[in-house]
Design an enzyme around this catalytic site. Structure first.
Site, PDB file in Angstrom:
ATOM      1  N   SER A 255     -23.589   6.168   7.682  1.00 53.18           N
ATOM      2  CA  SER A 255     -24.032   5.573   6.415  1.00 53.18           C
ATOM      3  C   SER A 255     -24.134   4.054   6.484  1.00 53.18           C
ATOM      4  CB  SER A 255     -23.088   5.979   5.268  1.00 53.18           C
ATOM      5  OG  SER A 255     -21.768   5.544   5.538  1.00 53.18           O
ATOM      6  N   SER A 256     -23.380   3.422   7.392  1.00 51.32           N
ATOM      7  CA  SER A 256     -23.404   1.953   7.493  1.00 51.32           C
ATOM      8  C   SER A 256     -22.813   1.530   8.832  1.00 51.32           C
ATOM      9  CB  SER A 256     -22.604   1.318   6.343  1.00 51.32           C
ATOM     10  OG  SER A 256     -21.233   1.683   6.435  1.00 51.32           O
ATOM     11  N   GLY A 257     -22.841   0.216   9.079  1.00 46.87           N
ATOM     12  CA  GLY A 257     -22.139  -0.363  10.214  1.00 46.87           C
ATOM     13  C   GLY A 257     -22.538   0.187  11.562  1.00 46.87           C
TER      14      GLY A 257
ATOM     15  N   ASP B  36     -17.622  16.294   5.404  1.00 46.09           N
ATOM     16  CA  ASP B  36     -16.385  15.520   5.459  1.00 46.09           C
ATOM     17  C   ASP B  36     -15.733  15.838   6.797  1.00 46.09           C
ATOM     18  OD1 ASP B  36     -13.774  14.515   5.249  1.00 46.09           O
ATOM     19  OD2 ASP B  36     -13.673  14.898   3.104  1.00 46.09           O
TER      20      ASP B  36
ATOM     21  N   SER C 132     -12.566   3.751  19.262  1.00 49.98           N
ATOM     22  CA  SER C 132     -11.193   3.301  19.067  1.00 49.98           C
ATOM     23  C   SER C 132     -11.263   1.883  18.500  1.00 49.98           C
ATOM     24  CB  SER C 132     -10.425   3.357  20.384  1.00 49.98           C
ATOM     25  OG  SER C 132      -9.097   2.918  20.224  1.00 49.98           O
TER      26      SER C 132
ATOM     27  N   TYR D 100      -3.485   2.057  10.735  1.00 51.64           N
ATOM     28  CA  TYR D 100      -4.800   2.001  11.364  1.00 51.64           C
ATOM     29  C   TYR D 100      -4.621   1.967  12.881  1.00 51.64           C
ATOM     30  CZ  TYR D 100      -9.324   0.225  12.913  1.00 51.64           C
ATOM     31  OH  TYR D 100     -10.520   0.062  13.569  1.00 51.64           O
ATOM     32  N   SER D 101      -3.730   1.082  13.362  1.00 58.84           N
ATOM     33  CA  SER D 101      -3.451   1.025  14.795  1.00 58.84           C
ATOM     34  C   SER D 101      -2.915   2.361  15.299  1.00 58.84           C
ATOM     35  CB  SER D 101      -2.445  -0.085  15.111  1.00 58.84           C
ATOM     36  OG  SER D 101      -3.080  -1.334  15.254  1.00 58.84           O
ATOM     37  N   ALA D 102      -2.036   2.988  14.526  1.00 63.72           N
ATOM     38  CA  ALA D 102      -1.470   4.276  14.945  1.00 63.72           C
ATOM     39  C   ALA D 102      -2.569   5.316  15.131  1.00 63.72           C
ATOM     40  CB  ALA D 102      -0.458   4.764  13.912  1.00 63.72           C
TER      41      ALA D 102
ATOM     42  N   LYS E 289      -5.641   4.759  15.946  1.00 59.44           N
ATOM     43  CA  LYS E 289      -6.426   4.423  17.139  1.00 59.44           C
ATOM     44  C   LYS E 289      -5.620   4.642  18.417  1.00 59.44           C
ATOM     45  CE  LYS E 289     -10.107   3.226  14.841  1.00 59.44           C
ATOM     46  NZ  LYS E 289     -11.341   4.033  14.905  1.00 59.44           N
TER      47      LYS E 289
ATOM     48  N   PHE F 151     -15.961  -7.265  13.987  1.00 58.01           N
ATOM     49  CA  PHE F 151     -17.389  -7.136  13.728  1.00 58.01           C
ATOM     50  C   PHE F 151     -17.657  -7.350  12.250  1.00 58.01           C
ATOM     51  CE2 PHE F 151     -17.661  -5.420  17.908  1.00 58.01           C
ATOM     52  CZ  PHE F 151     -19.003  -5.455  18.276  1.00 58.01           C
TER      53      PHE F 151
END
Length: 264
Positions: free
Chosen positions: A9-11, A47, A125, A139-141, A143, A172
């Site tokens: 959808s983006s990025g 989803d 990642s 978030y780190s966990a 990844k 980014f």
């Protein structure tokens, strides 16, 4: 090639789908909501956390195209805040979207790749999957989990004609920054007084970061290469240097450098 990309959808997902479609590949992309569609991309509403629906979507692609050559696991989200104040619901959302979503798609695609004797799995990642980022602990966990999972997956599938590549972006400029969920309650702010300043720095670095088209070109390169590397760090010179320092410095020294950067 038939390429399936999650989260277009983006990025990163949007620009990767755009580039690969322009290069002549058959591109399928997943979304959770209605979006303006790229003309050469086939959109799938799913989803990634719903394993049953994920399997149905993958089966549909195989029924239509006969195969899946490349799976790009891009879908994900971020939660910011002191780990102490993350709710159980937030933790589950973070891990389910970033990690279990990837697992669900890999689980659905692997049987077809095994039967066809070929395939590429590309997992998104982060440099946050190589070092624990303050106030982005879960978030780190998520990844870190991707890193360990893909390391095992690579060994298990290496003789089946399947390659597994992990891509680790740094900062980014994408919609990810604005969509990040953050803890904003007063108790967290008072308990961790550097939290607000640290998150401001994170968001400043991200909005001034690389453009997603740069990462899309790396994905295109991985798709083209017969034997892609196990992992790619796509980031500024300073962030690539930080990854190197994490590998070679004593843990206490690197923690001091990272803490100083975030003014902790």
């Amino acid at each position: 090639m038939v390429i399936l990309i999650t989260g277009v959808s983006s990025g990163f997902g949007l620009e990767t789908a755009r580039l690969l479609a322009q290069e002549g590949h058959v591109v399928y992309g997943t979304v959770r909501r209605e979006v303006e569609q790229l003309p050469q991309v086939h959109y799938l509403h799913v989803d990634v956390r719903d394993r049953k629906t994920v399997a149905e979507v993958v089966n549909r692609v195989v029924e239509q195209e006969g195969r899946v050559d490349v799976l790009v696991n891009n879908a994900g989200m971020g939660i910011g805040g002191p780990v102490e104040f993350a709710t159980e619901e937030e933790i589950r959302e973070q891990m389910d979207a970033n990690f279990m979503g990837l697992v669900n798609f890999v689980t659905a695609v692997l049987p077809f790749m095994r039967k066809q004797g070929s395939g590429k799995i590309i997992a998104m990642s982060s440099i946050g999957g190589l070092m624990g980022l303050p106030f982005q602990g879960f978030y780190s966990a998520s990844k870190f989990a991707i890193e360990g999972y893909c390391e095992a997956l690579r060994l298990e599938t290496q003789k089946l004609g399947i390659t597994v590549t992990v891509v680790r972006p740094g900062d980014f400029s994408t919609g990810f920054t604005a969509s990040r969920k953050k803890t904003v309650n007063a108790e967290a702010m008072n308990a961790y007084r550097t939290y607000a300043e640290s998150m401001e720095k994170v968001e400043h670095d991200e909005t001034g970061g690389l453009k997603p088209e740069a990462l899309a070109r790396i994905i295109s390169k991985i798709v083209r290469e017969k034997h892609p590397r196990c992992g790619y760090v796509v980031a500024s010179f300073e962030q690539r240097l930080s990854v190197l320092l994490k590998r070679v410095l004593p843990a206490r020294w690197f923690a001091g450098i990272l803490g100083s950067y975030y003014k902790l």
